[in-house]
Design an enzyme around this catalytic site. Structure first.
Site, PDB file in Angstrom:
ATOM      1  N   SER A 273      24.725 -17.868  63.615  1.00 26.70           N
ATOM      2  CA  SER A 273      24.800 -16.456  63.958  1.00 26.70           C
ATOM      3  C   SER A 273      26.063 -16.160  64.772  1.00 26.70           C
ATOM      4  O   SER A 273      27.159 -16.522  64.351  1.00 26.70           O
ATOM      5  CB  SER A 273      23.518 -16.038  64.695  1.00 26.70           C
ATOM      6  OG  SER A 273      23.418 -14.639  64.791  1.00 26.70           O
ATOM      7  N   HIS A 414      17.278 -15.379  58.568  1.00 26.72           N
ATOM      8  CA  HIS A 414      18.379 -15.689  59.478  1.00 26.72           C
ATOM      9  C   HIS A 414      17.903 -16.748  60.473  1.00 26.72           C
ATOM     10  O   HIS A 414      17.173 -16.447  61.415  1.00 26.72           O
ATOM     11  CB  HIS A 414      18.777 -14.399  60.190  1.00 26.72           C
ATOM     12  CG  HIS A 414      19.957 -14.525  61.103  1.00 26.72           C
ATOM     13  ND1 HIS A 414      21.254 -14.550  60.643  1.00 26.72           N
ATOM     14  CD2 HIS A 414      20.033 -14.612  62.464  1.00 26.72           C
ATOM     15  CE1 HIS A 414      22.084 -14.630  61.674  1.00 26.72           C
ATOM     16  NE2 HIS A 414      21.363 -14.673  62.787  1.00 26.72           N
TER      17      HIS A 414
END
Length: 439
Positions: A273, A414
């Site tokens: 991320s 994610h």
């Protein structure tokens, strides 16, 4: 020549729209939830990427020598001055290392555990970073190592009771808090035992040790200690948080070079991320990192900004104004004016191996844009004599491709998963075995 061939092929093939396709129902649902955000590929505006092999003065880069002497330095300077910001150069002269924990029989004797306090200014009351290191005992030293920052403190990556618990930042309140004992092992995104079993070491540090992650962060951490180098007022190209975190990764590498148990020539820098953005920027600047891995890094990381798909430059600058330098805000809603895009960030890592990974349900991070950036870096890798990215089309789900550039898109959301880790260790095996004959 390389770029012309790439552009021609992209036009014929629809810019990599073979292979993986997003779930239409997910695209519909996300588009309804955020009608201001592009999730439909048909709505991506036309764009032209800057050629990584054409200098700002129009000189075409046709030899490796011209890349190293002219084009690469100017691309690096563009990212430093226009996006991530300029960090203090090199290792601080006053920085010291303090190994405060060493157990060569940790985790049932399978592991050597080290905990190292890195004092960035050499002062106990100055900013410092705790580096947690696990090394396998069953392989010959020195050991290749995966290095990554973590989000919630070293104690959260494993239940090992010996890991020191220290204050972490409460991002909402903008202050430090002391975690409780029951948070040990609460964020198991680093499968320590599996990494050790594959013959690799792993090292991690809490990113908030370097700089906190909220808009007022410039009063704290390494900013408070080193911003005076820039003068009384922060200039518009002064480092943002991503640049600070990347700087911290290089300070961990400084320590590795002093540790005989660690092979500093075989360090893999990895991030997920926002820390995937960080890993890419660290690897682009610091050529000591042997392999660079971006996991779901999205906008400001591996994804092409000009696509404006999912998170955009304007959105990220508004939500996280402290991540980049002030100059980057000029490109909010003006991506086509950028003299760079993220394929050029990946190209800065060449010819060292780089791996970009996406997730099927993480459309906010623009998986196709991440693949296309890796693909658009391929001409630089080819110029420098590597195999580059060995596919033309985006691969299907859970079908990794591994050249000098690697890529996969996996099922799921994610996150940094065990599937990702297994692929990254496969990639490290491929490249480290080539050089040494063993992992």
């Amino acid at each position: 020549m390389f770029w012309a061939l790439f552009v021609a092929f992209a036009q014929v093939m629809g810019e990599g729209q073979q292979g993986w396709q997003p779930n239409p129902e997910l695209v519909k649902a996300l588009s309804q939830r955020r009608p201001d955000v592009i999730y439909d590929e048909a709505k991506v505006p036309p764009y032209t990427l800057p050629d990584p092999l054409v200098c700002l003065d129009g000189t075409k880069v046709t030899t490796p020598e011209l890349w190293w002497k002219k084009r690469r330095p100017e691309i690096l300077e563009l990212f430093r001055t226009q996006m991530y910001g300029r960090a203090p150069i090199g290792r601080p002269s006053e920085m010291t290392f303090e190994v405060f924990d060493l157990d060569r029989n940790a985790l049932d004797g399978k592991v050597t555990r080290k905990q190292v306090r890195i004092l960035f200014t050499g002062k106990p009351d100055g900013p410092s970073m705790d580096l947690l290191i696990y090394l396998p005992n069953h392989v010959q030293r020195p050991v290749p190592v995966f290095l990554l920052l973590n989000f919630s403190g070293n104690h959260t990556v494993h239940s090992d009771p010996a890991i020191r618990i220290k204050p972490i930042w409460d991002r909402a309140k903008g202050q430090q808090v002391m975690p409780s004992e029951d948070t040990r092992g609460s964020s198991p995104s680093i499968p320590v035992e599996k990494i050790i079993a594959r013959g690799y070491g792993v090292a991690t540090a809490y990113y908030g040790d370097i700089a906190p992650d909220f808009p007022d962060s410039f009063r704290h951490g390494v900013f408070a200690a080193f911003d005076k180098l820039f003068g009384e007022k922060r200039p518009p190209d002064a480092w943002g948080a991503i640049s600070a975190w990347a700087w911290g990764l290089s300070r961990a590498m400084d320590y590795f070079e002093t540790d005989a148990d660690i092979d500093a020539r075989r360090v893999v820098v990895l991030g997920h991320s926002r820390l995937g953005k960080t890993a890419l920027w660290a690897g682009a600047q610091d050529e000591r990192f042997a392999i660079v891995i971006s996991n779901n890094s999205g906008c400001g990381g591996a994804a092409l900004s000009r696509r404006r798909y999912g998170e955009t430059v304007a959105i990220i600058n508004k939500a996280f104004p402290h991540w980049f330098c002030e100059n980057f805000k000029r490109f909010s809603n003006r991506e086509d004016e950028m003299p760079f895009d993220q394929h050029m960030l990946i190209a800065l890592i060449a010819p060292r191996p780089v791996y970009v990974a996406s997730a099927d349900e993480d459309l906010w991070a623009d998986p196709r844009g991440e693949f296309l950036a890796a693909k658009a870096a391929d001409p630089v890798y080819k110029l420098l004599g590597t195999e580059g990215l060995p596919v033309q089309d985006m691969p299907p789900l859970n079908r990794p491709v591994m050249g000098t550039i690697g890529y996969h898109i996996r099922s799921g959301k994610h996150a940094l998963t065990e599937y990702d880790w297994e692929r990254y260790m496969d990639f490290a095996d491929k490249h480290f075995k080539r050089a040494t004959g063993k992992p």
